[in-house]
Design a protein around this motif. Structure first.
Motif, mmCIF file in Angstrom:
data_model
loop_
_atom_site.group_PDB
_atom_site.id
_atom_site.type_symbol
_atom_site.label_atom_id
_atom_site.label_comp_id
_atom_site.label_asym_id
_atom_site.label_seq_id
_atom_site.Cartn_x
_atom_site.Cartn_y
_atom_site.Cartn_z
ATOM 1 N N CYS A 43 33.374 -81.773 5.030
ATOM 2 C CA CYS A 43 32.845 -83.098 4.713
ATOM 3 C C CYS A 43 33.873 -83.975 4.014
ATOM 4 O O CYS A 43 33.800 -85.188 4.111
ATOM 5 C CB CYS A 43 31.548 -83.002 3.923
ATOM 6 N N LYS A 44 34.849 -83.395 3.342
ATOM 7 C CA LYS A 44 35.856 -84.231 2.679
ATOM 8 C C LYS A 44 36.701 -85.007 3.687
ATOM 9 O O LYS A 44 37.316 -86.001 3.334
ATOM 10 C CB LYS A 44 36.751 -83.387 1.769
ATOM 11 N N ASN A 45 36.711 -84.576 4.957
ATOM 12 C CA ASN A 45 37.487 -85.249 5.991
ATOM 13 C C ASN A 45 36.621 -86.033 6.976
ATOM 14 O O ASN A 45 37.140 -86.577 7.938
ATOM 15 C CB ASN A 45 38.301 -84.228 6.792
ATOM 16 N N GLU A 46 35.321 -86.089 6.752
ATOM 17 C CA GLU A 46 34.414 -86.718 7.717
ATOM 18 C C GLU A 46 34.768 -88.170 7.988
ATOM 19 O O GLU A 46 34.690 -88.627 9.120
ATOM 20 C CB GLU A 46 32.960 -86.617 7.258
ATOM 21 N N LEU A 47 35.147 -88.932 6.969
ATOM 22 C CA LEU A 47 35.466 -90.341 7.172
ATOM 23 C C LEU A 47 36.625 -90.494 8.149
ATOM 24 O O LEU A 47 36.588 -91.353 9.040
ATOM 25 C CB LEU A 47 35.773 -91.031 5.847
ATOM 26 N N THR B 233 31.239 -77.288 -0.829
ATOM 27 C CA THR B 233 31.279 -78.643 -1.365
ATOM 28 C C THR B 233 30.046 -78.859 -2.241
ATOM 29 O O THR B 233 28.944 -78.484 -1.866
ATOM 30 C CB THR B 233 31.277 -79.664 -0.214
ATOM 31 N N VAL C 191 29.736 -84.388 -4.264
ATOM 32 C CA VAL C 191 30.847 -84.750 -3.369
ATOM 33 C C VAL C 191 30.321 -85.018 -1.962
ATOM 34 O O VAL C 191 30.719 -85.988 -1.316
ATOM 35 C CB VAL C 191 31.926 -83.644 -3.354
ATOM 36 N N PHE C 192 29.408 -84.181 -1.494
ATOM 37 C CA PHE C 192 28.819 -84.384 -0.177
ATOM 38 C C PHE C 192 28.139 -85.754 -0.097
ATOM 39 O O PHE C 192 28.336 -86.512 0.852
ATOM 40 C CB PHE C 192 27.824 -83.263 0.130
ATOM 41 N N GLU D 215 28.718 -88.417 -1.925
ATOM 42 C CA GLU D 215 29.761 -89.455 -1.975
ATOM 43 C C GLU D 215 30.414 -89.652 -0.603
ATOM 44 O O GLU D 215 30.616 -90.785 -0.154
ATOM 45 C CB GLU D 215 30.815 -89.062 -3.009
ATOM 46 N N LYS D 216 30.726 -88.561 0.074
ATOM 47 C CA LYS D 216 31.395 -88.643 1.378
ATOM 48 C C LYS D 216 30.479 -89.231 2.440
ATOM 49 O O LYS D 216 30.914 -89.999 3.299
ATOM 50 C CB LYS D 216 31.913 -87.268 1.810
ATOM 51 N N ASP E 49 30.436 -92.914 1.933
ATOM 52 C CA ASP E 49 31.691 -93.498 2.437
ATOM 53 C C ASP E 49 31.617 -93.738 3.943
ATOM 54 O O ASP E 49 32.018 -94.792 4.439
ATOM 55 C CB ASP E 49 32.885 -92.581 2.139
ATOM 56 N N VAL E 50 31.101 -92.763 4.666
ATOM 57 C CA VAL E 50 30.976 -92.881 6.130
ATOM 58 C C VAL E 50 30.015 -94.010 6.492
ATOM 59 O O VAL E 50 30.307 -94.851 7.345
ATOM 60 C CB VAL E 50 30.528 -91.542 6.756
#
Length: 86
Positions: free
Chosen positions: A21-25, A61, A65-66, A68-69, A72-73
């Motif tokens: 999920c940290k790279n999903e964006l 995660t 953090v999840f 937040e990500k 962002d998306v």
């Protein structure tokens, strides 16, 4: 007709096996290409589940953090999808 009603032929499958999920964006930015001024609204079905969320173990995660990500998306998609998209 002025409008093409064949939306069933306009779809994207942007699945990434082994994503985190940290790279999903980054994945979403690379996958979604729309012209907000000239494209018709889209119906978006989005599911963000990475191995770091459902895989267990010490590299999980956190919920914060999840969350937040995901936000962002969604904020990014608001800037690139045509008006009226859902």
């Amino acid at each position: 007709r002025e409008r093409n009603r064949c939306i069933h032929r306009d779809y994207q499958d942007a699945g990434i096996n082994g994503a985190q999920c940290k790279n999903e964006l980054e994945y979403v930015q690379a996958a979604f290409r729309r012209d907000p001024q000239n494209d018709y609204p889209v119906l978006l079905i989005l599911e963000l589940i990475g191995n770091d969320v459902c895989g267990g173990g010490s590299k999980m995660t956190t919920v914060e953090v999840f969350h937040e990500k995901i936000l962002d998306v969604l904020e990014y998609l608001d800037t690139v999808l045509p008006t009226g998209s859902h």
